[in-house]
Design a protein around this motif. Structure first.
Motif, PDB file in Angstrom:
ATOM      1  N   GLN A 152      24.857  86.701  89.855  1.00  0.00           N
ATOM      2  CA  GLN A 152      25.163  86.759  91.257  1.00  0.00           C
ATOM      3  C   GLN A 152      26.403  85.990  91.657  1.00  0.00           C
ATOM      4  O   GLN A 152      27.200  86.288  92.751  1.00  0.00           O
ATOM      5  CB  GLN A 152      23.900  85.936  92.214  1.00  0.00           C
ATOM      6  N   GLY A 153      26.831  85.038  90.712  1.00  0.00           N
ATOM      7  CA  GLY A 153      28.057  84.336  91.129  1.00  0.00           C
ATOM      8  C   GLY A 153      29.329  85.125  90.970  1.00  0.00           C
ATOM      9  O   GLY A 153      30.447  85.140  91.603  1.00  0.00           O
ATOM     10  N   LYS A 154      29.334  86.592  90.588  1.00  0.00           N
ATOM     11  CA  LYS A 154      30.282  87.369  90.200  1.00  0.00           C
ATOM     12  C   LYS A 154      30.622  88.066  91.854  1.00  0.00           C
ATOM     13  O   LYS A 154      31.692  88.414  91.961  1.00  0.00           O
ATOM     14  CB  LYS A 154      29.881  88.533  89.394  1.00  0.00           C
ATOM     15  N   LEU A 155      29.827  87.895  92.552  1.00  0.00           N
ATOM     16  CA  LEU A 155      30.055  88.244  94.159  1.00  0.00           C
ATOM     17  C   LEU A 155      30.937  86.996  94.750  1.00  0.00           C
ATOM     18  O   LEU A 155      31.258  87.510  95.898  1.00  0.00           O
ATOM     19  CB  LEU A 155      28.972  88.346  94.829  1.00  0.00           C
ATOM     20  N   GLY A 156      31.037  85.958  94.067  1.00  0.00           N
ATOM     21  CA  GLY A 156      31.998  85.101  94.804  1.00  0.00           C
ATOM     22  C   GLY A 156      31.359  83.912  95.454  1.00  0.00           C
ATOM     23  O   GLY A 156      29.930  83.610  95.195  1.00  0.00           O
ATOM     24  N   ARG A 157      32.095  83.119  96.351  1.00  0.00           N
ATOM     25  CA  ARG A 157      31.584  81.963  96.874  1.00  0.00           C
ATOM     26  C   ARG A 157      30.385  82.344  98.024  1.00  0.00           C
ATOM     27  O   ARG A 157      30.317  83.399  98.210  1.00  0.00           O
ATOM     28  CB  ARG A 157      32.841  81.374  97.852  1.00  0.00           C
ATOM     29  N   GLY A 158      29.772  81.241  98.291  1.00  0.00           N
ATOM     30  CA  GLY A 158      28.573  81.621  99.254  1.00  0.00           C
ATOM     31  C   GLY A 158      27.253  81.920  98.605  1.00  0.00           C
ATOM     32  O   GLY A 158      26.212  82.489  99.415  1.00  0.00           O
ATOM     33  N   LEU A 159      27.033  81.872  97.368  1.00  0.00           N
ATOM     34  CA  LEU A 159      25.781  82.038  96.770  1.00  0.00           C
ATOM     35  C   LEU A 159      24.650  80.877  97.090  1.00  0.00           C
ATOM     36  O   LEU A 159      24.908  79.694  97.483  1.00  0.00           O
ATOM     37  CB  LEU A 159      25.924  81.711  95.227  1.00  0.00           C
ATOM     38  N   ALA A 160      23.681  81.549  97.856  1.00  0.00           N
ATOM     39  CA  ALA A 160      22.643  80.733  98.203  1.00  0.00           C
ATOM     40  C   ALA A 160      21.558  80.502  96.938  1.00  0.00           C
ATOM     41  O   ALA A 160      21.476  81.471  96.075  1.00  0.00           O
ATOM     42  CB  ALA A 160      22.093  81.318  99.365  1.00  0.00           C
ATOM     43  N   ALA A 161      20.884  79.531  97.063  1.00  0.00           N
ATOM     44  CA  ALA A 161      19.858  79.499  95.867  1.00  0.00           C
ATOM     45  C   ALA A 161      18.975  80.418  95.769  1.00  0.00           C
ATOM     46  O   ALA A 161      18.487  80.951  94.818  1.00  0.00           O
ATOM     47  CB  ALA A 161      19.031  77.895  96.180  1.00  0.00           C
ATOM     48  N   SER A 162      18.293  80.759  97.153  1.00  0.00           N
ATOM     49  CA  SER A 162      17.274  81.981  96.959  1.00  0.00           C
ATOM     50  C   SER A 162      17.968  83.350  96.511  1.00  0.00           C
ATOM     51  O   SER A 162      17.052  84.141  96.144  1.00  0.00           O
ATOM     52  CB  SER A 162      16.789  82.206  98.622  1.00  0.00           C
ATOM     53  N   ASP A 163      19.123  83.579  96.398  1.00  0.00           N
ATOM     54  CA  ASP A 163      19.882  84.806  96.061  1.00  0.00           C
ATOM     55  C   ASP A 163      19.530  84.667  94.366  1.00  0.00           C
ATOM     56  O   ASP A 163      19.395  85.840  93.802  1.00  0.00           O
ATOM     57  CB  ASP A 163      21.327  84.639  95.857  1.00  0.00           C
ATOM     58  N   LEU A 164      19.250  83.857  93.600  1.00  0.00           N
ATOM     59  CA  LEU A 164      18.694  83.706  92.183  1.00  0.00           C
ATOM     60  C   LEU A 164      17.486  84.222  91.795  1.00  0.00           C
ATOM     61  O   LEU A 164      16.965  84.569  90.945  1.00  0.00           O
ATOM     62  CB  LEU A 164      18.854  82.188  91.864  1.00  0.00           C
ATOM     63  N   ILE A 165      16.472  84.018  93.099  1.00  0.00           N
ATOM     64  CA  ILE A 165      15.311  84.583  92.620  1.00  0.00           C
ATOM     65  C   ILE A 165      14.861  85.834  92.308  1.00  0.00           C
ATOM     66  O   ILE A 165      14.137  86.188  91.291  1.00  0.00           O
ATOM     67  CB  ILE A 165      14.101  83.880  93.711  1.00  0.00           C
TER      68      ILE A 165
END
Length: 499
Positions: free
Chosen positions: A471-484
């Motif tokens: 998910q980090g490849k999309l750049g800044r602004g990662l939210a914890a819920s994006d990982l789930i």
């Protein structure tokens, strides 16, 4: 993270263990100078692959075996028609043994060798052959200024075996270190290349075993193992007639006023990671939000520990700490959990209250401190924890007889029986709030599905870090819920629900 190649071996060693391997190779009949030549050829091949159109090389050497590798690379480059200069730091008269032979080889190849000076100019590719894996104390003069010049040059940098100034055992900077774009390392992977400050200075990592006898490596002592997609513990497939009761009931406790989101992230993570049932004990005012966000969870508005007692008899795993706070409400709930004979995951403020000795850790626990929490638990500074992360993880595991996940760059999983695993997946976009809550819920779900604590922690840490990398490849602004959802997908790829 730049060095995540799956072809790297799993075993990780201390500098002393790699030196012992080197000595064993020599004792078994491979001359030391032959090993040095193999290292130089491996470095040269990696360098040319990385920069195929380059034709100029500046080699920085000290006076140990690391310098010997550098002199031999310089000779190879000279013979290939490159423009080559060796800038020797310190007294070349101190070169001994194989390093002295390597120097003679460079001289015979007509390599230009001159002493390093403040006016020395770096050109082309810079090869760092200054300080090897034996460095343990702070970098001293004149190497400090040389390393600063390399880092300020803006040129591509290759480190031989390890970036000069990086501790091979701990991954901490010994005052300063060369920032390499490429590191070529030999015989055995050093633990310090994967944790602490390593990610900032190692660049891409290339490994060459120098044709070491595999049987010799099999019997060697190691410090840790890397977690990779190929060596992870796996959940068993589910039988077609499975039902929710077979896959555990996780109770997540936390979410004091102002911190309700943390426990919901943990609960959502536990649910999406395969727990059969999920219950949440939180402040009553958070119940509507919890039911709206996770209608599949059973949510208990909890004002006192007494309300937990009946529920504690029905569940199989506890996750305690996300958003718990350290006030009386959180303390009473933590005390109730500590007296429950259940596998547990303690995170966040549960660890802070444990450090303050307000409660004792029960048996069969996984604790998930970040470096600051680890420092409080060990009664030391965060800097001391970061200076030797593997020692801190082992110390915590021994002190609390628990499986420990020491979070951070190069997360470590330590078991009381001495096992140590390292995960170097991840992405700097993961530097955001709530990711620890997701990890705690994930570990709880894997425990609920029957995994042993160390295995559950290892699998969870890898899934969490790999999802963050993805998910980090999309750049800044990662939210914890994006990982789930990414964790759910990776878990299915690693351990399919059906055969």
């Amino acid at each position: 993270m730049p060095h995540t190649k799956d072809e790297l071996p799993d075993a990780l060693y201390s500098a002393a263990q790699v030196r012992a391997l080197d000595a064993s190779l020599i004792a078994a009949g491979t001359p030391g100078f032959e090993l040095m030549q193999r290292a130089a050829r491996a470095t040269w091949r990696a360098l040319v692959r990385q920069w195929p159109t380059a034709n100029e090389l500046s080699v920085l050497t000290g006076h140990g075996n690391n310098a010997g590798d550098g002199y031999l690379v310089a000779a190879l480059a000279q013979r290939a028609g490159w423009s080559v200069r060796v800038l020797a730091v310190g007294d070349r008269q101190r070169l001994q043994g194989d390093a002295a032979l390597a120097h003679a080889e460079a001289v015979s190849a007509s390599v230009s060798i001159e002493p390093w000076g403040v006016q020395s100019e770096l050109r082309g590719i810079v090869l760092d052959a200054l300080l090897g894996t034996g460095l343990t104390g702070e970098v001293r003069k004149p190497y400090v200024s040389v390393i600063a010049a390399i880092n300020a040059s803006g040129l591509p940098v290759v480190a031989v075996d390890i970036p000069s100034g990086l501790c091979a055992d701990t991954g901490r900077l010994l005052g300063c270190a060369v920032r390499a774009d490429l590191t070529v390392t030999f015989i055995g992977l050093k633990l310090g290349l994967f944790t602490g400050d390593a990610a900032d200075v190692v660049g891409e990592l290339v490994f060459n075993d120098l044709h070491a006898d595999p049987q010799l490596l099999e019997g060697a002592q190691t410090s840790a193992r890397r977690l990779t997609a190929n060596n992870l513990p796996r959940l068993a497939p589910r039988a077609p007639a499975s039902h929710k009761g077979r896959f555990g009931h996780v109770l997540l406790i936390g979410g004091d006023r102002g911190f309700g989101g943390a426990i919901l992230l943990s609960a959502q993570s536990a649910l999406r990671s395969g727990a059969g049932m999920v219950s949440v004990a939180t402040r009553s005012e958070h119940v509507p939000a919890a039911l709206a966000r996770i209608p599949e969870a059973m949510v208990l508005g909890t004002s006192s520990a007494n309300q937990l007692m009946g529920l504690l008899k029905k569940v199989s795993v506890l996750v305690v700490g996300p958003g718990l706070g350290q006030a009386g409400w959180g303390g009473s709930l933590l005390s109730a959990a500590a007296n429950a004979p259940l596998p547990q995951v303690w995170d966040a403020d549960a660890l802070n209250m444990l450090a303050a000795e307000r409660v004792s850790l029960p048996e069969d626990c996984v604790i998930t401190p970040h470096p600051g929490e680890a420092a409080r638990l060990l009664g030391m500074s965060t800097a001391q924890v970061q200076a030797d992360r593997s020692a801190a993880a082992h110390a915590l595991s021994k002190k609390y007889t628990a499986v420990v996940v020491l979070k951070g760059a190069g997360s470590l999983v330590a078991s009381p029986d001495g096992r140590l695993a390292l995960c170097h997946q991840g992405h700097p976009a993961m530097a955001t709030a709530g990711l620890g809550d997701v990890l705690a819920g994930l570990i709880g779900a894997l425990l609920a599905q029957g995994m042993e604590a160390f295995d559950a922690a290892c699998l969870a840490v890898w899934l969490h870090a790999s999802a963050g990398e993805q998910q980090g490849k999309l750049g800044r602004g990662l939210a914890a819920s994006d990982l789930i959802p990414a964790i759910r997908q990776l878990l299915e790829e690693q351990a399919p629900c059906l055969k």
